[in-house]
Design a protein around this motif. Structure first.
Motif, mmCIF file in Angstrom:
data_model
loop_
_atom_site.group_PDB
_atom_site.id
_atom_site.type_symbol
_atom_site.label_atom_id
_atom_site.label_comp_id
_atom_site.label_asym_id
_atom_site.label_seq_id
_atom_site.Cartn_x
_atom_site.Cartn_y
_atom_site.Cartn_z
ATOM 1 N N ASP A 149 0.719 -1.111 -0.037
ATOM 2 C CA ASP A 149 0.074 -0.049 -0.020
ATOM 3 C C ASP A 149 1.007 1.290 0.005
ATOM 4 O O ASP A 149 1.965 1.239 0.754
ATOM 5 C CB ASP A 149 -0.960 0.026 1.165
ATOM 6 C CG ASP A 149 -1.975 1.018 1.059
ATOM 7 O OD1 ASP A 149 -1.303 2.234 1.610
ATOM 8 O OD2 ASP A 149 -3.110 0.878 0.832
ATOM 9 N N SER A 175 0.499 -2.346 -7.158
ATOM 10 C CA SER A 175 -0.489 -1.501 -6.279
ATOM 11 C C SER A 175 -1.307 -2.111 -5.297
ATOM 12 O O SER A 175 -2.230 -3.072 -5.998
ATOM 13 C CB SER A 175 -0.865 -0.288 -7.017
ATOM 14 O OG SER A 175 -1.784 -0.683 -8.133
ATOM 15 N N VAL A 176 -1.512 -1.835 -4.159
ATOM 16 C CA VAL A 176 -2.788 -2.775 -3.448
ATOM 17 C C VAL A 176 -3.986 -1.639 -3.865
ATOM 18 O O VAL A 176 -5.058 -2.176 -3.987
ATOM 19 C CB VAL A 176 -2.547 -2.341 -1.754
ATOM 20 C CG1 VAL A 176 -3.639 -2.671 -1.052
ATOM 21 C CG2 VAL A 176 -1.330 -3.247 -1.629
ATOM 22 N N ALA A 177 -3.771 -0.323 -4.073
ATOM 23 C CA ALA A 177 -4.941 0.364 -4.391
ATOM 24 C C ALA A 177 -4.478 1.248 -5.685
ATOM 25 O O ALA A 177 -3.369 1.559 -5.761
ATOM 26 C CB ALA A 177 -5.561 1.250 -3.202
ATOM 27 N N THR A 180 -1.860 4.227 -5.797
ATOM 28 C CA THR A 180 -0.391 4.068 -5.863
ATOM 29 C C THR A 180 0.385 4.464 -7.038
ATOM 30 O O THR A 180 1.319 5.042 -7.154
ATOM 31 C CB THR A 180 -0.193 2.462 -5.678
ATOM 32 O OG1 THR A 180 -0.732 1.808 -4.263
ATOM 33 C CG2 THR A 180 1.303 2.113 -5.444
#
Length: 278
Positions: A149, A175-177, A180
């Motif tokens: 993250d 990327s986690v989200a 990013t």
């Protein structure tokens, strides 16, 4: 009369100097001389409540360190060096000590290259995990695959990733989200790809694979209703279970052909790594 703020600052200076290896009497004597500008053993003793006999001992040590000059007379006068000189003395001292420590520790390393870290090791606490990740990335010379993250991209980790890119390592930041991709601190040439899972509701925090032989996985574990703590496990070696599992997951992600390695259940032993902050 010394103001409260001045007294508090002096106490903090004494505390810092003792952490930098001075004895309390040496630190108090030096601070007393800073308050006086110059002074005799009696004047220092009266100023900072250090026994006069201990002032002489402290000044002798400080003089050998290059922190105090002595003017011989009756009585002797002691003069502290400037703030800049004091700070530089400590910088040089600890630079020399850390270089010597590095050389000494290198001599203590195993004579052969360690290619297999038997078992799975644990690290607790985000700062400790940050240090471990930065250490692994610093040794990378081929490929780094890192799922994280944006909030967990510390300055040290970003600098390590950037340095790895400069060395020619392939860095893949997953990327986690979606945000990013917009993080300014992410190295400009880093590859940002879609993750295997939607992690929004997951407790998984980070996944790292370095050179296909070192891997780390961390999760955020609840401590109570309002607090969590990050806990990680890591392993080293091409046949280490954790490495095999993460390598396979990333192989699926990137569509790469990798050798299949049979899991060895004897490698599942978990060893608690000491907390670096204790």
């Amino acid at each position: 009369m010394v103001s409260f703020d001045r007294e508090r600052t002096e106490d903090r200076a004494i505390e810092l100097m003792t952490e930098l290896s001075l004895t309390e009497y040496e630190a108090r004597t030096f601070v007393g001389l800073l308050r006086l500008g110059r002074g005799s053993a009696k004047e220092v003793s009266d100023t900072v409540e250090v026994p006069r006999s201990r002032v002489y001992d402290a000044v002798e040590s400080l003089h050998e360190m290059g922190l105090v000059d002595i003017r011989y007379g009756t009585p002797k006068q002691f003069i502290p060096v400037s703030r800049e000189t004091t700070v530089r003395k400590f910088e040089v001292k600890y630079e020399d000590l850390t270089e010597e420590l590095s050389t000494t520790l290198e001599r203590l390393n195993p004579t052969g290259t360690m290619t297999e870290q038997i078992g799975v090791w644990t690290v607790t606490g985000t700062e400790n995990i940050d240090r471990r990740i930065a250490e692994f990335v610093a040794d990378a010379n081929a490929e780094i695959v890192f799922m994280t993250d944006a909030s967990l991209l510390s300055t040290d980790i970003v600098e390590s990733l950037t340095a790895a890119e400069d060395r020619g390592a392939d860095v893949h930041l997953l990327s986690v989200a979606d945000e990013t991709e917009d993080v300014e601190t992410v190295p400009s040439e880093t590859s940002v790809v879609e993750t295997l899972w939607a992690w929004a509701d997951s407790h998984v925090a980070r996944l790292l694979l370095v050179n296909d032989e070192v891997t780390l996985v961390s999760v955020e574990r609840p401590v109570d209703d309002t607090e969590t703590i990050e806990v990680a496990i890591w392993g080293r070696g091409t046949k280490n279970n954790l490495v095999v599992v993460l390598r396979t997951i990333f192989a699926v992600q990137f569509g790469e052909d990798r050798d299949t390695v049979e899991l060895d259940t004897d490698l599942l032993e978990t060893v608690e790594e000491p907390n670096l902050d204790e």
